[in-house]
Design an enzyme around this catalytic site. Sequence first.
Site, PDB file in Angstrom:
ATOM      1  N   GLN A  32     -73.198 -31.272   3.605  1.00 58.55           N
ATOM      2  CA  GLN A  32     -73.524 -31.564   5.010  1.00 58.55           C
ATOM      3  C   GLN A  32     -74.371 -30.431   5.597  1.00 58.55           C
ATOM      4  O   GLN A  32     -74.429 -29.328   5.042  1.00 58.55           O
ATOM      5  CB  GLN A  32     -72.229 -31.690   5.831  1.00 58.55           C
ATOM      6  CG  GLN A  32     -71.259 -30.529   5.657  1.00 58.55           C
ATOM      7  CD  GLN A  32     -69.799 -30.941   5.723  1.00 58.55           C
ATOM      8  OE1 GLN A  32     -69.416 -32.010   6.229  1.00 58.55           O
ATOM      9  NE2 GLN A  32     -68.929 -30.095   5.195  1.00 58.55           N
ATOM     10  N   HIS A  63     -56.294 -28.566  17.755  1.00 61.46           N
ATOM     11  CA  HIS A  63     -55.549 -27.875  16.688  1.00 61.46           C
ATOM     12  C   HIS A  63     -54.053 -27.813  16.997  1.00 61.46           C
ATOM     13  O   HIS A  63     -53.213 -27.993  16.104  1.00 61.46           O
ATOM     14  CB  HIS A  63     -56.118 -26.473  16.482  1.00 61.46           C
ATOM     15  CG  HIS A  63     -57.495 -26.472  15.880  1.00 61.46           C
ATOM     16  ND1 HIS A  63     -58.524 -25.673  16.337  1.00 61.46           N
ATOM     17  CD2 HIS A  63     -58.021 -27.200  14.864  1.00 61.46           C
ATOM     18  CE1 HIS A  63     -59.602 -25.895  15.628  1.00 61.46           C
ATOM     19  NE2 HIS A  63     -59.339 -26.823  14.715  1.00 61.46           N
ATOM     20  N   ASP A  86     -62.401 -24.878   8.986  1.00 60.74           N
ATOM     21  CA  ASP A  86     -62.714 -23.887  10.024  1.00 60.74           C
ATOM     22  C   ASP A  86     -61.539 -22.951  10.271  1.00 60.74           C
ATOM     23  O   ASP A  86     -61.694 -21.910  10.904  1.00 60.74           O
ATOM     24  CB  ASP A  86     -63.086 -24.609  11.330  1.00 60.74           C
ATOM     25  CG  ASP A  86     -62.047 -25.663  11.710  1.00 60.74           C
ATOM     26  OD1 ASP A  86     -62.411 -26.859  11.750  1.00 60.74           O
ATOM     27  OD2 ASP A  86     -60.881 -25.303  11.931  1.00 60.74           O
ATOM     28  N   ASP A 137     -62.805 -31.964  -3.367  1.00 58.66           N
ATOM     29  CA  ASP A 137     -62.577 -33.225  -2.663  1.00 58.66           C
ATOM     30  C   ASP A 137     -61.071 -33.454  -2.576  1.00 58.66           C
ATOM     31  O   ASP A 137     -60.395 -33.551  -3.592  1.00 58.66           O
ATOM     32  CB  ASP A 137     -63.255 -34.369  -3.451  1.00 58.66           C
ATOM     33  CG  ASP A 137     -63.110 -35.712  -2.749  1.00 58.66           C
ATOM     34  OD1 ASP A 137     -63.894 -36.620  -3.077  1.00 58.66           O
ATOM     35  OD2 ASP A 137     -62.230 -35.852  -1.881  1.00 58.66           O
ATOM     36  N   ASP A 155     -57.029 -32.821   8.757  1.00 52.45           N
ATOM     37  CA  ASP A 155     -58.020 -32.450   9.766  1.00 52.45           C
ATOM     38  C   ASP A 155     -59.403 -32.767   9.200  1.00 52.45           C
ATOM     39  O   ASP A 155     -60.187 -31.877   8.850  1.00 52.45           O
ATOM     40  CB  ASP A 155     -57.890 -30.957  10.094  1.00 52.45           C
ATOM     41  CG  ASP A 155     -58.938 -30.510  11.099  1.00 52.45           C
ATOM     42  OD1 ASP A 155     -59.234 -29.285  11.134  1.00 52.45           O
ATOM     43  OD2 ASP A 155     -59.482 -31.366  11.822  1.00 52.45           O
ATOM     44  N   ASP A 158     -65.194 -37.124  10.824  1.00 54.23           N
ATOM     45  CA  ASP A 158     -65.169 -38.584  11.048  1.00 54.23           C
ATOM     46  C   ASP A 158     -65.419 -39.348   9.743  1.00 54.23           C
ATOM     47  O   ASP A 158     -65.951 -38.785   8.788  1.00 54.23           O
ATOM     48  CB  ASP A 158     -66.234 -38.942  12.103  1.00 54.23           C
ATOM     49  CG  ASP A 158     -65.939 -38.272  13.443  1.00 54.23           C
ATOM     50  OD1 ASP A 158     -66.849 -37.661  14.021  1.00 54.23           O
ATOM     51  OD2 ASP A 158     -64.767 -38.324  13.864  1.00 54.23           O
ATOM     52  N   PRO A 162     -68.777 -37.250   3.296  1.00 49.55           N
ATOM     53  CA  PRO A 162     -67.700 -36.886   2.367  1.00 49.55           C
ATOM     54  C   PRO A 162     -66.310 -37.273   2.849  1.00 49.55           C
ATOM     55  O   PRO A 162     -65.385 -37.392   2.064  1.00 49.55           O
ATOM     56  CB  PRO A 162     -67.848 -35.367   2.235  1.00 49.55           C
ATOM     57  CG  PRO A 162     -68.588 -34.930   3.444  1.00 49.55           C
ATOM     58  CD  PRO A 162     -69.498 -36.058   3.791  1.00 49.55           C
TER      59      PRO A 162
HETATM   60  N1  SAM Z   1     -61.621 -31.460  14.116  1.00 46.68           N
HETATM   61  C1  SAM Z   1     -62.760 -32.106  13.444  1.00 46.68           C
HETATM   62  C2  SAM Z   1     -62.784 -33.582  13.765  1.00 46.68           C
HETATM   63  O1  SAM Z   1     -61.848 -34.068  14.411  1.00 46.68           O
HETATM   64  O2  SAM Z   1     -63.770 -34.248  13.360  1.00 46.68           O
HETATM   65  C3  SAM Z   1     -62.699 -31.835  11.959  1.00 46.68           C
HETATM   66  C4  SAM Z   1     -62.936 -30.406  11.664  1.00 46.68           C
HETATM   67  S1  SAM Z   1     -62.921 -29.843  10.020  1.00 46.68           S
HETATM   68  C5  SAM Z   1     -64.324 -28.814  10.116  1.00 46.68           C
HETATM   69  C6  SAM Z   1     -63.457 -31.221   9.048  1.00 46.68           C
HETATM   70  C7  SAM Z   1     -63.571 -30.797   7.601  1.00 46.68           C
HETATM   71  O3  SAM Z   1     -63.373 -31.889   6.712  1.00 46.68           O
HETATM   72  C8  SAM Z   1     -64.939 -30.205   7.219  1.00 46.68           C
HETATM   73  O4  SAM Z   1     -64.829 -28.825   7.001  1.00 46.68           O
HETATM   74  C9  SAM Z   1     -65.350 -30.961   5.944  1.00 46.68           C
HETATM   75  O5  SAM Z   1     -65.972 -30.131   4.974  1.00 46.68           O
HETATM   76  C10 SAM Z   1     -63.996 -31.490   5.484  1.00 46.68           C
HETATM   77  N2  SAM Z   1     -64.083 -32.639   4.564  1.00 46.68           N
HETATM   78  C11 SAM Z   1     -64.838 -33.747   4.698  1.00 46.68           C
HETATM   79  N3  SAM Z   1     -64.640 -34.573   3.631  1.00 46.68           N
HETATM   80  C12 SAM Z   1     -63.725 -33.950   2.820  1.00 46.68           C
HETATM   81  C13 SAM Z   1     -63.111 -34.286   1.581  1.00 46.68           C
HETATM   82  N4  SAM Z   1     -63.395 -35.446   0.955  1.00 46.68           N
HETATM   83  N5  SAM Z   1     -62.224 -33.429   1.040  1.00 46.68           N
HETATM   84  C14 SAM Z   1     -61.924 -32.258   1.685  1.00 46.68           C
HETATM   85  N6  SAM Z   1     -62.474 -31.870   2.861  1.00 46.68           N
HETATM   86  C15 SAM Z   1     -63.375 -32.717   3.418  1.00 46.68           C
END
Ligand code: SAM
Length: 285
Positions: A32, A63, A86, A137, A155, A158, A162
């Site tokens: 991303q 959080h 984060d 993943d 967490d 959307d 990924p």
């Molecule tokens: N609070 C935010 C929201 O409500 O949209 C989410 C924050 S957190 C930064 C979201 C995290 O999900 C990202 O760091 C992203 O890299 C991670 N992520 C996305 N797809 C993923 C997957 N398949 N496995 C693990 N982490 C994933």
Amino acid sequence: MLQFTEDFEPGSGRSVIVDIKEELYSAKSDFQAVKVFDTVAYGRMLTLDGIIQLTQFDNHAYHEMLTHVPMQLSNAKNVLIIGGGDGGILKEVVRYSSVEKVVLCDIDPYVTKVSKDFFPEFRDAFEDSRAEVIHEDAAEYVKGKTEFFDVVLIDSSDPIGPATVLYEKEFYQNVYNSMKIDGIMSCQMESMYYHPEFIKEKVTIQKNMFKSAEYYYTMIPTYPGGSIGFSLCIKQGSSLCSARLDKNSLDTGSNPEIIDSLKYYDNKIHDASFVLPKFIGDVLC
Ligand code: SAM
């Protein structure tokens, strides 16, 4: 004035516009586009693929509610954070002395790096000796795990890119299997204003899998619609009848010294957050 526009669901007309002082970081990981901004009104802001993930102004509303609602219902020893790179959720989890191990599984190492560089308020949590950070993943990570985690906190960003896989039935089933028989899970579950049918579909899948699945929400100005929700799922073997706090769960999970240090969560908002506006309550009933 420089502005950042989150074109939330292009064409939906649901943009979020934030006045910007400066772009502090911009890079493209394997997964991303990762950016950090210094904003006029919301402190620093992290975006992924043009979607606001957190701001220093209001991230606590998200959080604290994703973490403390399940954690106050449990005396969790082993916790899994999915996504959350984060560090905002990790910071809340390590407040609990009952926690012996917390695994954070985020697919993107850029996010954890950027967080440590630009959000010092989360940095210490990564140094906690109980924390293990894994970059893969999460849908793959949970496969084959059985009955280990007391609490799982999802967490995820959307359901695009990924994170799409983190909203599918197979993933929820693997998370379910990874939990202790009385385990509790809470997951990001979008906006009641913009995604009622999506919420209904996912919470229904969870209701058919867990003993209970209940939607609750928080208010967060920088997310589309000013609120976002969660689904709190309790596994079959739990003695809990619902996600509401009662005297027993207060005795087992309550940590007044933790709650005193928070800005959004307390035991009153815990129960109140499950009281839904009529339009979404009717959809989910
Ligand atoms: N609070 C935010 C929201 O409500 O949209 C989410 C924050 S957190 C930064 C979201 C995290 O999900 C990202 O760091 C992203 O890299 C991670 N992520 C996305 N797809 C993923 C997957 N398949 N496995 C693990 N982490 C994933």
